[in-house]
Scaffold this active site. Structure first.
Site, PDB file in Angstrom:
ATOM      1  N   CYS A  58       9.308   0.063  -9.355  1.00 43.64           N
ATOM      2  CA  CYS A  58       8.545  -0.053  -8.106  1.00 43.64           C
ATOM      3  C   CYS A  58       7.676  -1.296  -8.060  1.00 43.64           C
ATOM      4  O   CYS A  58       7.676  -2.031  -7.058  1.00 43.64           O
ATOM      5  CB  CYS A  58       7.708   1.212  -7.888  1.00 43.64           C
ATOM      6  SG  CYS A  58       6.439   1.533  -9.138  1.00 43.64           S
ATOM      7  N   HIS A  75       2.616   4.490  -8.764  1.00 41.16           N
ATOM      8  CA  HIS A  75       3.706   4.076  -7.888  1.00 41.16           C
ATOM      9  C   HIS A  75       3.163   3.155  -6.809  1.00 41.16           C
ATOM     10  O   HIS A  75       1.988   3.238  -6.434  1.00 41.16           O
ATOM     11  CB  HIS A  75       4.354   5.311  -7.246  1.00 41.16           C
ATOM     12  CG  HIS A  75       5.683   5.053  -6.598  1.00 41.16           C
ATOM     13  ND1 HIS A  75       6.770   4.597  -7.293  1.00 41.16           N
ATOM     14  CD2 HIS A  75       6.104   5.193  -5.306  1.00 41.16           C
ATOM     15  CE1 HIS A  75       7.815   4.469  -6.475  1.00 41.16           C
ATOM     16  NE2 HIS A  75       7.415   4.815  -5.259  1.00 41.16           N
ATOM     17  N   HIS A  93      10.436   1.394  -1.381  1.00 40.72           N
ATOM     18  CA  HIS A  93       9.969   1.635  -2.745  1.00 40.72           C
ATOM     19  C   HIS A  93      11.152   1.965  -3.637  1.00 40.72           C
ATOM     20  O   HIS A  93      12.256   2.274  -3.156  1.00 40.72           O
ATOM     21  CB  HIS A  93       8.929   2.761  -2.767  1.00 40.72           C
ATOM     22  CG  HIS A  93       9.478   4.111  -2.378  1.00 40.72           C
ATOM     23  ND1 HIS A  93       9.401   5.211  -3.202  1.00 40.72           N
ATOM     24  CD2 HIS A  93      10.120   4.540  -1.258  1.00 40.72           C
ATOM     25  CE1 HIS A  93       9.947   6.253  -2.608  1.00 40.72           C
ATOM     26  NE2 HIS A  93      10.394   5.879  -1.426  1.00 40.72           N
TER      27      HIS A  93
END
Length: 223
Positions: free
Chosen positions: A121, A173, A188
């Site tokens: 990510c 994340h 993502h």
């Protein structure tokens, strides 16, 4: 790049073609290096180190992957890499960051990866921003420390970074925001590079009908 100097160590980062680094320590098979652009450190196998002489005139690849000849063989170069001037491609600076992100859709997730062949990510965010002319840190926790806070999700704009945490409050994340007419979307890397719905709670995946990540903060990075 690995966390330790051995074949069984975990990969923590990935060098792209044309990136430069400083060798901090050299052993028989492995070298500890520090990347020039973000000062990330890790061990690389000495067989993977090649010396080039085009640093001052290298050209950023911001198109699709291409194949070029290099040291008597043919290699595929991933977007975000740097090329010798003789292999320079047409400039695509007019493409938006979300258009560039869409080119990575379907790329498999790879911890430590930064290429079209496998990416994580934060690696995706670093490469996308590089392709738009901005260097940002490597890891999501570091990326969350730069830029300006977007206090309300209603104020989020295309190109903002959204960060997500776990139950302990740790940033785990990151994704790229795209504002559409009636909702927010987010690019993502989770299993693969994908585009999902973003709201005040987090990332909603329509096919599962569930939230996959809990929203912590949104940041805006100036170019």
């Amino acid at each position: 790049m690995r966390c330790e100097a051995n074949d069984r160590a975990e990969m923590v980062n990935q060098l792209l073609f044309g990136e430069t680094f400083q060798i901090l320590e050299s052993q028989e098979k492995w070298s500890l290096i520090e990347l020039t652009h973000d000062h990330y450190k890790g061990w690389v196998c000495n067989k993977q180190i090649s010396q080039t002489n085009f640093e001052s005139t290298r050209c950023l690849l911001d198109t699709s992957p291409i194949r070029i000849p290099f040291q008597n063989k043919s290699i595929i170069i991933s977007p975000g890499s740097f090329l010798p001037p003789e292999h320079a491609q047409p400039n695509n600076s007019n493409r938006s960051i979300t258009e560039l992100a869409s080119g990575f859709i379907g790329t498999p997730y790879l911890w430590g990866g930064r290429s079209i062949f496998g990416i994580d990510c934060s690696g995706l965010m670093q490469i996308l921003f590089r392709m738009c002319g901005k260097n940002i840190p490597r890891d999501a926790s570091e990326q969350a420390l730069i830029g300006n806070d977007v206090l309300l999700i209603e104020e989020a704009q295309t190109g903002d970074l959204a960060f997500f945490d776990n139950a302990e409050g740790k940033i785990i994340h990151v994704g790229l925001v795209e504002r559409q007419i009636d909702q927010l979307k987010i690019y993502h890397a989770s299993g693969e590079v994908r585009c999902d719905i973003l709201d005040h709670q987090g990332i909603f995946q329509q096919e599962s009908g569930k939230y996959s990540h809990n929203l912590r903060i949104i940041k805006r990075i100036q170019f």
